[in-house]
Structures are given as C-alpha cells and as structure tokens.
Design a protein around this motif. Structure first.
Motif: not given
Length: 169
Positions: A68-82
């Motif tokens: 339901n977001l206005p974007a076409r896609w979600v690009i998921h990325t996993v950042g480092p957890d300090r």
C-alpha cells in the motif's frame, strides 16, 4: 545522480523504490522497518517470507512489493547493529551500494533511503550520514534521484550539510 535531503516520513515518499532498514529475519520490526510494514500492509510481509525464507545477511539487499506504499517496490537492506558488535563500516557502505544495485536490476530511477543503522542499531549519526552521501556519490547507477529521508529536523540539517559540502567527510 541528484542526491536530496528530505525531512519527513519515508512511507509517504512517491518514488520508484523505498529502502527499508530491515533486520536479518526480514519479518518486520521497529523504527523504519515497522513503519514500512504497517503502511505497506500484509503483502510486504508475505513477499518477505516468500523471497527471504532464511532472512538476509547484514550488508545485503533484496526487494519486495511495496503493498500500500506509494512506491512500486521496497528494497530491504540489513544494516550493521553496533549494539551487537557489528562495527565494520564496509557493511554500512554495502547497504547503500547493494540497494542501488537492486534498484538498477528493477529499473528504478528514483529511490528514498532512511539513514541506515543510525537509529536503534546505534551507528554514530554523523558517520552514518557521511557513509550514505559518500556511497551515493561514488556508486555507478542508473538511479537519477536519491533521497535521504530524515525524520527529524536535526538529522535533516546534518544530511543537507553533507550533501551541499564538496567533501562530506
């Protein structure tokens, strides 16, 4: 590529792809991840489960529907957890680089990023901003517009300063 600072809500960005600062499990969470899943609706989670049955490695990226977001896609990325001892800056840089690579695979020309790992994952905000701007400036891509979306005014000011400075370091 034009890099812009935007103050506001990442779930309201009308772009081809919105980047989600996800966790390794890819099943939703708090912060940006929770907001994207709440607004995007159950289709985002269903696609995460289908595409990433074993989750995603830190520093990597992949895409799902935006629901339901206005974007076409979600690009998921996993950042480092300090907080968990992940202090290798190359993992943070990889999040931006891999997200742009996925955007290119999709044919996306506009993308909105949160400030990856700078929230609950406790990456120092000033370095998170530098990593974002430096990587977006130096990564070859077909993306024409990249937004860094800051939720609050202080973060927006840091991002805007880094973008308008010839050297964000």
């Amino acid at each position: 590529m034009e890099i812009r600072a935007v103050q506001g809500d990442i779930t309201r960005q009308d772009v081809d792809a919105v980047v989600n600062a996800a966790n390794n499990a890819m099943r939703g969470g708090g912060g940006v991840d929770g907001a994207i899943h709440r607004v995007g609706g159950p289709a985002v989670l269903a696609d995460c489960i289908a595409r990433f049955p074993d989750g995603l490695a830190t520093g990597d990226a992949g895409w799902t529907t935006a629901g339901n977001l206005p974007a076409r896609w979600v690009i998921h990325t996993v950042g480092p957890d300090r907080r968990a001892g992940q202090t290798d800056r190359s993992l943070l840089v990889s999040c931006y680089r891999r997200s742009l690579e996925v955007a290119d695979e999709l044919g996306a020309t506009s993308i909105a990023f949160p400030l990856i790992s700078a929230g609950v994952y406790a990456w120092p905000k000033s370095d998170a901003v530098r990593a974002a701007v430096e990587t977006l400036r130096t990564t070859p891509t077909q993306v024409r517009e990249a937004r860094i979306v800051a939720f609050d005014e202080a973060t927006y000011a840091l991002v805007e300063k880094a973008i308008t400075s010839p050297d964000p370091g």
